[in-house]
Every structure is written in C-alpha cells, then in structure tokens.
Motif scaffolding. Structure first.
Motif, PDB file in Angstrom:
ATOM      1  N   GLN A 451      -9.827   1.303  -6.138  1.00  0.00           N
ATOM      2  CA  GLN A 451      -9.519   2.630  -5.592  1.00  0.00           C
ATOM      3  C   GLN A 451     -10.065   2.792  -4.180  1.00  0.00           C
ATOM      4  N   VAL A 452     -11.199   2.157  -3.907  1.00  0.00           N
ATOM      5  CA  VAL A 452     -11.837   2.304  -2.594  1.00  0.00           C
ATOM      6  C   VAL A 452     -11.334   1.254  -1.604  1.00  0.00           C
ATOM      7  N   ILE A 453     -11.201   0.014  -2.058  1.00  0.00           N
ATOM      8  CA  ILE A 453     -10.962  -1.106  -1.153  1.00  0.00           C
ATOM      9  C   ILE A 453      -9.499  -1.539  -1.129  1.00  0.00           C
ATOM     10  N   ALA A 454      -8.710  -1.110  -2.121  1.00  0.00           N
ATOM     11  CA  ALA A 454      -7.353  -1.642  -2.256  1.00  0.00           C
ATOM     12  C   ALA A 454      -6.519  -1.409  -1.001  1.00  0.00           C
ATOM     13  N   ASP A 455      -5.646  -2.347  -0.715  1.00  0.00           N
ATOM     14  CA  ASP A 455      -4.731  -2.243   0.424  1.00  0.00           C
ATOM     15  C   ASP A 455      -3.643  -1.237   0.080  1.00  0.00           C
ATOM     16  N   PRO A 456      -3.452  -0.182   0.899  1.00  0.00           N
ATOM     17  CA  PRO A 456      -2.416   0.814   0.593  1.00  0.00           C
ATOM     18  C   PRO A 456      -1.003   0.240   0.631  1.00  0.00           C
ATOM     19  N   ASP A 457      -0.822  -0.935   1.229  1.00  0.00           N
ATOM     20  CA  ASP A 457       0.504  -1.560   1.235  1.00  0.00           C
ATOM     21  C   ASP A 457       0.833  -2.218  -0.094  1.00  0.00           C
ATOM     22  N   GLU A 458      -0.189  -2.399  -0.930  1.00  0.00           N
ATOM     23  CA  GLU A 458       0.040  -3.088  -2.185  1.00  0.00           C
ATOM     24  C   GLU A 458       0.351  -2.087  -3.275  1.00  0.00           C
ATOM     25  N   GLU A 459       1.599  -1.995  -3.639  1.00  0.00           N
ATOM     26  CA  GLU A 459       2.031  -1.116  -4.717  1.00  0.00           C
ATOM     27  C   GLU A 459       2.677  -1.983  -5.789  1.00  0.00           C
ATOM     28  N   GLU A 460       2.060  -1.973  -6.924  1.00  0.00           N
ATOM     29  CA  GLU A 460       2.578  -2.813  -7.997  1.00  0.00           C
ATOM     30  C   GLU A 460       3.945  -2.336  -8.454  1.00  0.00           C
ATOM     31  N   GLY A 461       4.870  -3.220  -8.536  1.00  0.00           N
ATOM     32  CA  GLY A 461       6.211  -2.885  -9.013  1.00  0.00           C
ATOM     33  C   GLY A 461       6.966  -4.150  -9.311  1.00  0.00           C
ATOM     34  N   GLU A 462       8.192  -3.991  -9.733  1.00  0.00           N
ATOM     35  CA  GLU A 462       8.974  -5.154 -10.113  1.00  0.00           C
ATOM     36  C   GLU A 462       9.223  -6.075  -8.927  1.00  0.00           C
ATOM     37  N   GLU A 463       9.295  -5.490  -7.737  1.00  0.00           N
ATOM     38  CA  GLU A 463       9.582  -6.288  -6.551  1.00  0.00           C
ATOM     39  C   GLU A 463       8.312  -6.853  -5.922  1.00  0.00           C
ATOM     40  N   GLY A 464       7.153  -6.623  -6.536  1.00  0.00           N
ATOM     41  CA  GLY A 464       5.902  -7.099  -5.956  1.00  0.00           C
ATOM     42  C   GLY A 464       5.360  -6.129  -4.930  1.00  0.00           C
ATOM     43  N   GLU A 465       4.950  -6.644  -3.786  1.00  0.00           N
ATOM     44  CA  GLU A 465       4.319  -5.819  -2.777  1.00  0.00           C
ATOM     45  C   GLU A 465       5.370  -5.169  -1.882  1.00  0.00           C
ATOM     46  N   VAL A 466       5.199  -3.866  -1.649  1.00  0.00           N
ATOM     47  CA  VAL A 466       6.108  -3.111  -0.793  1.00  0.00           C
ATOM     48  C   VAL A 466       5.292  -2.446   0.308  1.00  0.00           C
ATOM     49  N   VAL A 467       5.714  -2.591   1.540  1.00  0.00           N
ATOM     50  CA  VAL A 467       5.017  -1.967   2.656  1.00  0.00           C
ATOM     51  C   VAL A 467       5.453  -0.508   2.760  1.00  0.00           C
ATOM     52  N   VAL A 468       4.481   0.415   2.692  1.00  0.00           N
ATOM     53  CA  VAL A 468       4.796   1.835   2.782  1.00  0.00           C
ATOM     54  C   VAL A 468       5.424   2.123   4.137  1.00  0.00           C
ATOM     55  N   GLY A 469       6.570   2.818   4.139  1.00  0.00           N
ATOM     56  CA  GLY A 469       7.241   3.163   5.395  1.00  0.00           C
ATOM     57  C   GLY A 469       7.925   1.983   6.057  1.00  0.00           C
ATOM     58  N   GLY A 470       8.080   0.891   5.342  1.00  0.00           N
ATOM     59  CA  GLY A 470       8.648  -0.313   5.944  1.00  0.00           C
ATOM     60  C   GLY A 470      10.040  -0.122   6.521  1.00  0.00           C
ATOM     61  N   GLU A 471      10.790   0.863   5.988  1.00  0.00           N
ATOM     62  CA  GLU A 471      12.148   1.088   6.494  1.00  0.00           C
ATOM     63  C   GLU A 471      12.156   1.586   7.934  1.00  0.00           C
ATOM     64  N   TRP A 472      10.995   2.079   8.411  1.00  0.00           N
ATOM     65  CA  TRP A 472      10.913   2.599   9.779  1.00  0.00           C
ATOM     66  C   TRP A 472      10.380   1.573  10.770  1.00  0.00           C
ATOM     67  N   LEU A 473       9.948   0.428  10.277  1.00  0.00           N
ATOM     68  CA  LEU A 473       9.358  -0.565  11.175  1.00  0.00           C
ATOM     69  C   LEU A 473      10.364  -1.086  12.207  1.00  0.00           C
ATOM     70  N   PRO A 474      11.608  -1.402  11.842  1.00  0.00           N
ATOM     71  CA  PRO A 474      12.565  -1.871  12.866  1.00  0.00           C
ATOM     72  C   PRO A 474      12.777  -0.836  13.975  1.00  0.00           C
ATOM     73  N   LEU A 475      12.835   0.443  13.600  1.00  0.00           N
ATOM     74  CA  LEU A 475      13.038   1.479  14.614  1.00  0.00           C
ATOM     75  C   LEU A 475      11.863   1.506  15.582  1.00  0.00           C
ATOM     76  N   TRP A 476      10.641   1.460  15.039  1.00  0.00           N
ATOM     77  CA  TRP A 476       9.458   1.504  15.894  1.00  0.00           C
ATOM     78  C   TRP A 476       9.373   0.261  16.781  1.00  0.00           C
ATOM     79  N   GLU A 477       9.745  -0.885  16.249  1.00  0.00           N
ATOM     80  CA  GLU A 477       9.633  -2.124  17.015  1.00  0.00           C
ATOM     81  C   GLU A 477      10.873  -2.394  17.863  1.00  0.00           C
ATOM     82  N   GLU A 478      11.795  -1.409  17.910  1.00  0.00           N
ATOM     83  CA  GLU A 478      13.028  -1.509  18.707  1.00  0.00           C
ATOM     84  C   GLU A 478      13.857  -2.733  18.314  1.00  0.00           C
ATOM     85  N   ALA A 479      13.881  -2.974  17.021  1.00  0.00           N
ATOM     86  CA  ALA A 479      14.660  -4.108  16.515  1.00  0.00           C
ATOM     87  C   ALA A 479      16.090  -3.710  16.183  1.00  0.00           C
ATOM     88  N   GLN A 480      16.478  -2.487  16.480  1.00  0.00           N
ATOM     89  CA  GLN A 480      17.849  -2.025  16.268  1.00  0.00           C
ATOM     90  C   GLN A 480      18.280  -1.218  17.482  1.00  0.00           C
TER      91      GLN A 480
END
Length: 978
Positions: A451-480
């Motif tokens: 609860q204290v140390i866990a990486d907020p990007d690590e969300e247990e699910g069927e797909e494994g690790e999911v980066v929170v807000g990952g859908e916005w990363l291309p926009l921020w990095e001007e990849a589109q």
C-alpha cells in the motif's frame, strides 16, 4: 534437574535438554570450588528453556562454568542493568589491558559474558524486545568506545597528537554507528556498520616526523577494527562492516567532515540517505559528532516533500527481491516478502518524504517512528498496531534463530530439532502452528508494504500491468498529428481542444521544462498522462487544465512534487477538484507547492481542528525547532498558516464549513499564530535587553497585549484578510530593563512591537504571515507604535473621534497578559459606555458613512445617483455601497455607542451577529429587523467569500440582493441615520 521440569518441555527437546544439563553438571564438577547446589527449581526451569534453545549459551557455559555461576550468583541474570552499568563492566575489562592483544582478549571475554546474560534473559522473557536490543547496542557502544579510548592516547604517544589546520585544536575521531546499531536495535548476532570521520585536516604534533591527520586516523581506525572484528580463540567482539562509507570498500577508511559533506552533497545516493537516517555517534568525540550530523542532516531530510524517496525504496526492494530469488531466500524473515526490512521501509519512506518538515519523524528507533506515524496521523492506528505486532513477532523469531549458534542469519531452519526449538521459544506447541502465525504476520506486513511502496502503474488485471493514463502519452509526446490530438481531446470532453493543445505545447516549450534534467523529464512524462486522465473526469476539463498547468510549470524544476501527485492519485484528484472550484486555491498552491502535502490526507484536509488543537499543534511544531533558529521558526509559522488556510478553504468549498465557522477557524488560526509570534518576539527582546518593570517594581511577564480591531476583532476574518492591531503595555515608561543592555520600558515595548510586526510581515520563501495595519492606534500613523494602558485610556476619553469609538466596538484582546487584558476590557467598557448626545452621534456616524461611500463605493454612488440607486443597472459593491456590509456594521456600532450606557451587555461581544442578538434581547430593535439584518449580513459575507475564492473583487451584479439592500436602508433610516 527434576523430571517434572523436563516433562514440561516438548518431547523433541527433552533429550537435548537432558544432555545439556548433564554437560553443565560435568563442567561444574570439573572445577574446584564450583557447585550447582544453590540452583533452585526456578533457575533450572530457566536453564531448561535456554538449553533447549541455545547451543551457544550451553557451549560457553561448559567452557567457562565459573562465568555462568557468577552471573547467576550476582543476580545479573535476573535484573535489568542500571544506566551505565554495562558500560562500566566493559570499561573495567578494557582498562585492565596492558597490550593490544590483551585488549582484544579482554573485550572478547567480556562480550561472551554479556552475550550469555542477554540471551538468557531474552529466552526466559525476563527482558522484552526493546530491552534486549538496547543491551546489545549498549554492549557494542561500550566495546567500540572503550577500545577507541584505549587506543587513541597510545597512538598519540607513538605518532603525535592530530591537530586541525584551521582551529589549531587537538582532533578526535568520530565513529558513526549505522543501521541497527545507530537505532539501538541490534539483534543477537548483528554485525556493526560503522563510518569513521574526523573534523578537519592537519597533522600530528609533538613528534619529529608528523603524520597527516588522515593517515593518523586511518591507522587508528585499522587498529580499532582489529580490536573488535577478527575471530580468535576467544571468539570475536563484533563483526565490523565498513562498506557504508563513501565509495564503499574502495573508499578511504576515514574522511574529514568537509570531505563527507562534499561527497553526500555531490554524489550521495538514495540508499545512502536511507542508511543515514539511523546514523548515531557511538564513540569518539560526541560534540564534534553532533556537528557532523548537523552537516549531513540536509542530505537526509529534504525541506520539501520528497516523494522521490518512494521510487528509491521501490528500486531497493526490487534489487533485494532479485537477490532473494537468486539465492533462494524466500524463507529469510528479514529480506523475504513480509519481512523485517519491509516494516523498516514503510517507516523510513515516511521519514524520508516528510522528515524535512516534520521534525518529529527525525528519530531512529523503528517502534518510536511507528508511534509517531500513528500520533501524527500518517497511518491509522489499526495499521500501526499490525505493523508493530508483526515486527515484534519477526524480531523475536530472529532472536530465536540466532540464539541457537550465535550465527548471523535470518533464515528459517529446515532441521526438525531447530524448528522445534524456535516454535517452543515463540510459545507454540509445534512448528506448524508457529509457521501459520508467522505467515499471517508476513502476509499482513507485505500487504501494508504494498500500500505504501507499490508502483501506481501496477494494476493487477487480466492484461497484466497497465499504465494509468497511458492513452494520453502519445498526445503528450507529440506522437500523433494535431488533428488526431484535437479529436482525442474533444471526444474526452474538452470544449476548446485547440486551446488545450496549445497550452500543453506552451508547457513543453517553457524555459523551466527545457532546463529539466533527464530524471525530472521522466517524472513529468509519467505525470501529464495521469493529469489528463483525471482532468477529463471533471465537468469542465478546460478550466482544470488552465488552472493546474501553471502549477506544473512552477514545480517542474522540483520534480519531487510531480512524484507526490503521481504516487498519490487521491491527492491529484483533490488538487483538480479544488483548483476547479477556486482560482484562489490554485494560485496559493502554485505559489507555495509545499501545500501539496495537505492533499495527502483527505480526512485532515476537510476537517480543520478546533481552537485548542490548533494552538497545541503549532506549539508542538515550534518546540521541535531550536530556539536560536529564527529562519526555521518563521518558515514553520508560515507553513502552518498556509496549510490551515487551505484546509479551511477546502472545507468551505466542500460544504463542510458554513460561513460563521470559516471566520471562526481563520480567526483562531490568527490568534494561535499571534500567540507564538508574541512569545518569540518576547524571548528575543528580553534576551537582548532584559525584562521591563511595572511602576510597582515588579517584572513584566509580558505586561503586554495585542488588541485586534476590525475583522479579526469581530471574529470575521476572511481569506487573505489583513490584521488591524493595536499594542498596549502596562510597564513603567521611565524604568529600565534588567538586562546587560538596559533600555527604558517605552523603548523596550516599541522594539517588541517592531519585532512582532517584522515576524508577521517579512517575506520568506513561504510568503508573509499577515499584512498588518496599525493605523487604529492612538493618533493613527503619527502616534506611538505601542501605547501604555494609561495613555490609551486618556486618548480614548479625551481625544478620540467618534469613528475611533466605533472601531473600539469591535476591539478585542487577542493574546498577551491576562491582567493587562482585563484592564483593557475595563477601559473599553467605560469609554464605550459613556452617555452620548444621540443627535450628535447620529450626525457623526452618518457623515462618516457618507464619506466612505463617496470614496470607496461604486461609480453609481460616486456619480450622485444616491444611496438608494438599487435599480440603476450598475454593479454593487457588497461591502461599501449603500445597503451593504458597512451600513450594517455602522448601525451596530451606532447602537452600541448609543445604548450601552443603559445596556452594558451590548459591549460583551465584538461581532456584529451577537450584538444584533443583544439588541433584539433588550428590545432596542424589533426581532424581525434584527433577524433580517443578521441573515442579510451573513448572505453578504458569504457572497464576499465566494468572490474571494474566485479571486474576484467584492463587486457583483446590481440585480442581486435588491430587496435586501432596500430593507437595510429602511432600518438605517428608522434609526435616524441619513
């Protein structure tokens, strides 16, 4: 040993204990003059427990039975040592040595004797965990320091006395104990982590061929290690580990203070901050050691919130886990999942993050840190309770493992006999029941750790690790392309996607971002997608982005703040909510990012404390700061004010606090701060000049009060209000102070007043405390800064204008001497309660109000549309225009001045609401009118508060409050005011 005692042991241990009892009897019988005849059943019962658990104690007792019998006969097995007693025994052994070999031999024999005693008392539970760890740490402290004290003069005789180039003073070495030794938490077979240092460069004096100081102290350090570490026929004292020093095993054995400070400033790594938390001077020059720790403290404890510490701890834990997997150490109760190290990481994460600002966290022992985390609200009591119980269970288990053979291990045994021993020592019938309890605690600790140390990007699910807000990363990095980016923003709810995209581009191109280092840029790239993902959850994401991006730009170079928001999604959510609701809050947090700390605890953020708790909290914070550290005291006061102002604003926005409570809290906050500012200014002024005297010769203590006028006097402070203050004393102006630099009392109190104003108004990194207005003092800006009570009374009786008596209606003692405060209240009551010519009073009040409207009202009033121009279509100044706040205040003040002669109860309170209630109670105002004025007054002030939180002037559309304003003007006229 009698058979009934043996029968009480687990069957697996009975043969072992029986053999060990026989071995002890034979060893005692082999030595003339020794006997076990005086051992009673209790002593044999203790022996049975120890012999069942510890081969080490049995081996040492058989090897030297006289030692064990002496310990038993002296009662040392049955009692805790008094302070200094253990050290005295070690000192006696060291001082009896005539050579280094004899020193080593004496220390080893003393260590064996103390180790037998400590293990005996631990296994028989005559000593609890804390006492056992303290005894072991005291033993290490004594062994290190006594070896040092023995070696130092002999090396000085051989090589000369090391002397500092700058100071010219003899130099001593400082030995820092790290890790468990530093925290007074040594286990039964700990090694000791040490760092050697000396104050300054120079060379030895008193010999023909001097040595450089570093060479001298290196030789001293080598001999000190030799006295403690090597295993001889007598065993060892403590295994010495020097790898925590700068550059590790490849670094110099000893460094000067300057070299240490430079290393940690330029090259210190995160794990070294973690290690330095527990550093303690265990031997050598204690005074110089305290100076060294002061030098290193800024490296360990950052003055800002340092959530980057979690990243570092997470990385360290990953490395440990890799090592655990590689070496097959899952059964290691220190390093494995849910082990001792995870509890330490939890505590030290909070220390590294918050310790720079919360000095209560700057301590070493883990159990005390956990208690502080609970007491200060960082962790819930239930969590701390589980961590404490789990940690103690693991440490007792660790001691049981190590007591077997005095081996430095935390691995659970696979040998059936050793398993039976450990289960028995921990109070379980068998290994299975012990192991189940052990796994329960390891599971709970690991859960809390995640609860204290866990990486907020690590969300247990069927797909494994999911980066929170990952859908916005291309926009921020001007990849589109721009069209796709605008479409994504529009689809997510942005009303003006092009503008939002431009704002993000401006942020990317800003000088602050271009100057960021790689780590900071990585943190920003992790944060922006999270920001966008949460912004689109709001009704107006455009507004959220507009208000939050300036904060992002402001903290870009201090990216630890970005880590704070990345690591704490709840804090980011609260930030966006508050910024969307109030640009004033957004601006405050942008100017003072340290306020982000307040967003971490939702319960605390939306529940500001009551007045007594508020004052106690500030008092406690300041007591942790040295009295001579004015800079830190001023910063603490400002941070306290900022934090609690934010809590009040957040609570108001959330609907948790109505208007009257908001003003109460802001007023209590000002009073708590003024109380500490007065105390601080008083100490400083008295330290320079001594105490002033009263006319009867008694010392003033302090004989001084701060009187609040206006909003603070009327308990009506708003967000960003200044303070109208008057200073009054009852000293004898002619008498001198009793200090080394005496001045007359009038000068003393003037300097005290100047000091108070300085403390309140000086701009620091955290802004100023308050704007202060002193113009309501006698004779205004041209009058004395501080008045004696007598001068104040004479002025109010003989010289004050009616408007000054109006102001006195709202005057209230805020802080200071109770006796002077009571005397002031008497003067106030007499001045305000005098009979007055009502016609003259009405004329003077009306004239003053007209002047204020003409100078401060909106253009409608100034253009001659008159005080009743409610429908002219112009704006309405809530405070100054006709029918507004000041009209109500003037009516209340008029009533108090007109009728308090016959109704002194009207002077009991200084706030408008309760004076209106008093007018209703004594029948001087119809209930309907009094109620109306109270409700309209609260409505006006609520509107003004809303405007302030929106960073807007107190001017609203003239179409609002039309009827209310008419009613206020009606009552104004019915009182005979014009």
């Amino acid at each position: 040993m009698s058979l009934p005692l043996l029968a009480e042991l687990p069957a697996a241990l009975q043969p072992l204990v029986s053999r060990n009892a026989t071995s002890l009897r034979n060893a005692v019988a082999a030595v003339d003059g020794l006997s076990l005849d005086d051992w009673n059943e209790q002593r044999w019962a203790e022996f049975a427990r120890v012999a069942a658990a510890s081969d080490f104690v049995l081996e040492q007792s058989v090897r030297d039975p006289a030692m064990l019998l002496a310990l038993a006969a002296s009662g040392e097995l049955d009692r805790a040592f008094a302070a200094g007693e253990l050290c005295a025994q070690v000192a006696g052994a060291a001082q009896a040595a005539g050579s280094e070999d004899e020193l080593a031999r004496n220390l080893r024999r003393q260590r064996t004797r103390q180790q037998v005693r400590i293990i005996w008392r631990d296994l028989t539970r005559q000593a609890d965990l804390v006492q056992t760890c303290r005894d072991l740490s005291d033993l290490a402290d004594a062994a290190i320091d006594q070896a040092y004290q023995w070696l130092y003069p002999r090396l000085c005789a051989q090589f000369g006395t090391p002397t500092g180039n700058r100071s010219g003073l003899p130099q001593q070495m400082v030995v820092l104990g790290m890790g468990k030794l530093g925290a007074v938490e040594l286990n039964l077979s700990s090694d000791i982590d040490l760092i050697f240092a000396y104050p300054e460069g120079g060379e030895t004096v008193g010999v023909k061929r001097p040595l450089d100081n570093q060479e001298f102290f290196t030789r001293l350090g080598q001999r000190l290690i030799k006295a403690l570490d090597p295993i001889t026929v007598d065993g060892f004292v403590f295994r010495v580990d020097m790898r925590l020093r700068p550059y590790g095993s490849s670094g110099a054995l000893v460094l000067s203070f300057n070299a240490l400070e430079q290393y940690y400033q330029d090259q210190g790594r995160d794990w070294e901050r973690y290690a330095m938390i527990k550093a303690r001077v265990v031997a050598g020059d204690q005074q110089a050691g305290a100076q060294l720790q002061d030098l290193l403290r800024p490296f360990v404890y950052r003055r800002y919130l340092d959530f980057s510490a979690i990243e570092a701890l997470r990385t360290m834990k990953q490395l440990i886990q890799q090592e655990v997997r590689r070496k097959g150490m899952a059964e290691n109760i220190k390093l494995g999942a849910g082990g001792i190290r995870e509890v330490e990481f939890i505590a030290q994460a909070f220390q590294l993050i918050h310790g720079g600002r919360d000095l209560s966290l700057q301590q070493r022992p883990l159990l005390k840190v956990l208690a502080t985390l609970e007491g200060q609200g960082y962790l819930p009591p239930a969590v701390v309770s589980e961590l404490r119980e789990g940690y103690e269970f693991l440490r007792y288990t660790e001691h049981a493992i190590q007591a077997i053979a005095d081996r430095q291990t935390q691995m659970l045994p696979d040998d059936e006999l050793d398993r039976a021993r450990i289960a028995f020592m921990l109070g379980f019938a068998d290994w299975a029941s012990f192991h189940a309890q052990l796994m329960h605690w390891r599971g709970r600790i690991d859960w809390h750790f995640r609860q204290v140390i866990a990486d907020p990007d690590e969300e247990e699910g069927e797909e494994g690790e999911v980066v929170v807000g990952g859908e916005w990363l291309p926009l921020w990095e001007e990849a589109q392309d721009e069209e796709a980016a605008c479409r994504q923003l529009t689809d997510a709810g942005f009303a003006d996607a092009a503008r939002a995209l431009k704002q993000l581009a401006s942020l990317r191109a800003s000088p602050q971002l271009r100057a960021m280092q790689r780590l900071g840029r990585e943190r920003l790239d992790a944060f922006i997608p999270r920001l966008l993902a949460q912004a689109v959850e709001h009704a107006d994401p455009d507004l959220v982005l507009e208000r939050v991006l300036p904060l992002v730009e402001a903290v870009a170079r201090r990216s630890a703040y970005l880590v704070l928001l990345t690591e704490n999604p709840g804090a980011l959510r609260r930030l966006l909510t508050l910024c969307a609701a109030s640009p004033w809050i957004a601006e405050q947090i942008t100017r003072f990012p340290l306020l982000l700390d307040e967003l971490l605890n939702e319960g605390r953020l939306f529940s500001p404390p009551q007045a007594p708790e508020l004052a106690a909290e500030l008092r406690e914070r300041l007591t942790r700061i040295p009295e001579d550290d004015l800079e830190q005291q001023m910063e603490a006061l400002r941070h306290f004010k900022l934090a609690h102002s934010l809590r009040v604003a957040a609570s108001e926005i959330a609907g948790n606090l109505p208007l009257m409570k908001v003003s109460d809290y802001l007023t209590w906050l000002a009073e708590a701060i003024l109380n500490q500012v007065l105390a601080l200014a008083w100490r400083q002024t008295v330290a320079r000049h001594g105490q002033p005297r009263r006319s009867d010769g008694s010392l003033c203590d302090p004989g001084f009060i701060i009187v609040g006028y206006g909003k603070v006097g009327g308990i009506e402070l708003g967000h960003g209000s200044d303070l109208d203050l008057v200073f009054i004393h009852d000293g004898d102006p002619q008498a001198e102070t009793d200090g080394a630099k005496p001045i007359d009392s009038a000068q003393f109190f003037t300097r005290l007043g100047q000091r108070i104003i300085h403390l309140l108004t000086t701009q620091t990194n955290s802004g100023q405390l308050y704007d202060v207005d002193m113009r309501l003092r006698p004779s205004g800006a041209s009058g004395l800064l501080v008045s004696s009570l007598g001068a104040f009374e004479r002025y109010q009786r003989n010289e004050a204008w009616t408007w000054e008596h109006q102001a006195l209606v709202r005057a209230r003692v805020l802080v200071g001497c109770p006796q002077v405060g009571a005397a002031f209240e008497g003067v106030r009551a007499q001045v305000l309660g005098q009979a007055r010519d009502l016609d003259k009073l009405r004329a003077e009040v009306s004239d003053m109000r007209a002047k204020m409207r003409d100078n401060l009202g909106t253009r409608a009033t100034q253009a001659g549309l008159g005080p009743n121009a409610f429908d002219s279509g112009v704006a309405f100044d809530i405070k100054q225009d006709a029918g507004g706040i000041v009209d109500i205040e003037f009516m209340v003040q008029y009533a108090a001045l007109a009728w308090s002669h016959t109704h002194p109860a009207l002077l009991r309170y200084t706030d408008n609401i309760r004076i209106l209630e008093g007018l209703e109670e004594v029948g001087l105002m119809p209930a309907s009118d009094a109620i109306l004025l109270r409700e309209v007054y609260k409505a006006f002030r609520s509107a003004a508060h809303r405007q302030a939180l929106q960073k807007q002037a107190g001017v609203i559309d003239a179409g609002q409050f039309v009827d209310e304003r008419r009613q206020v003007r009606r009552i104004w006229g019915e009182l005979g005011l014009t």
